[in-house]
Design an enzyme around this catalytic site. Sequence first.
Site, PDB file in Angstrom:
ATOM      1  CB  CYS A 112      -0.926   0.021   1.201  1.00  0.00           C
ATOM      2  SG  CYS A 112      -2.092  -1.333   1.179  1.00  0.00           S
ATOM      3  CG  HIS A 252      -3.198   3.288   2.854  1.00  0.00           C
ATOM      4  ND1 HIS A 252      -3.630   3.142   1.558  1.00  0.00           N
ATOM      5  CD2 HIS A 252      -3.300   2.057   3.428  1.00  0.00           C
ATOM      6  CE1 HIS A 252      -3.968   1.878   1.355  1.00  0.00           C
ATOM      7  NE2 HIS A 252      -3.782   1.206   2.475  1.00  0.00           N
ATOM      8  CG  ASN A 284      -6.781  -0.969   1.414  1.00  0.00           C
ATOM      9  OD1 ASN A 284      -6.102  -0.432   0.534  1.00  0.00           O
ATOM     10  ND2 ASN A 284      -6.246  -1.547   2.469  1.00  0.00           N
TER      11      ASN A 284
END
Length: 329
Positions: A112, A252, A284
């Site tokens: 990520c 994030h 996500n």
Amino acid sequence: MNANIIGTGSYLPKKILTNYDLEKMVDTSNEWIVTRTGIKERRIAADDEYTSDMGVEAAKKAIKDAEIGYEEIDFIMTATLTPDYIFPSTSCIIQKKIKAYQAAAVDIQAACSGYIYALSLAKALVEQKVYKNILIIASEKLSSIVDYKDRSTCVLFGDGAAAAVVGLKNKGYEIKGVSLGADGRESDLLILPGGGCRYVPSHETIDRRLHYVKMAGNEVFKHAIRKMEFASKDCLKKVGLQEEDIDWLIPHQANERIIMAIAKRFKNLPLDKVYKSVIEKYGNTSASSVGIALDELDKEGRVKNGENILFTVFGAGFTWGAAIITKRG
Ligand code: ACO
């Protein structure tokens, strides 16, 4: 002279998977997903739509936004943990599709955190005058590695892509500084065990569902907050700014509770300056998440000249990072 983000783009597949759809697939509820994660829906790529395809769509928009020709791109870096193949790199596939044959190409694997890792490398190479215009892409088809029988992970992830062109042209956002970190000691807490040389594909790896994401969510949650706060403050120190100088925070987009926990660690940051609509709409999207957020925020026209945006990211590895960019006048 600092390098700039001179153009941005993003792409989301059309198909929407809602929490109500997931209620029919696993033992979960819209209420649990919204309260525990903030996610309302996510996008799922078509069966024949791959990471490279989504990356190409985002890249085309970023190159147009940068107002440069494809032939001016001299390096392509794609951050992804769902490449089309183990090799060749997804960057090479994208290079072929956009016909930027003069560009070097490499993939970056920092889960990520990939977009900020790519941004950091691109900034350094441009400022050292090794390359002129670097196309960074983050693209993920996470639906290809998510176990839709595991309710603790399948509600979280979605597909999508983001891109940015990093160069010295006088437009966009100045990249003031980047801070990166990693800790391999916790690598087992978030992992895709199968498919590499340790667990080569076999009937056994399939039976054990080793080709899907495994995550100790609770543990990852705590590390994510700590490391994103640490990276943010480290980056502020590096560029000589104070917490009060931050106008926008783009963390994030993994969980709304993580985003809000980080926001609370900043003095005087109004909550409407904390970008979190990506987690709500798309779930996500791993490396793509902060890139999609920047592109959407930019296109909404809400960032004023001179305003500072702080990114902070965290992912498997563990890896983490932060970056500060400033809108140019
Ligand atoms: N629906 C209903 N109940 C569920 C679901 C679900 N989808 N998933 C888990 N539960 C249950 C669990 O079984 C557990 O039940 P129990 O108490 O009876 O045992 C209960 O809900 C609580 O489970 P927790 O795992 O403690 O839930 P938590 O509040 O921690 O939320 C989550 C889980 C959303 C995964 C959270 O921990 C999280 O967001 N973690 C971090 C994710 C992250 O930051 N990832 C990093 C980047 S990702 C990358 O790099 C690829």
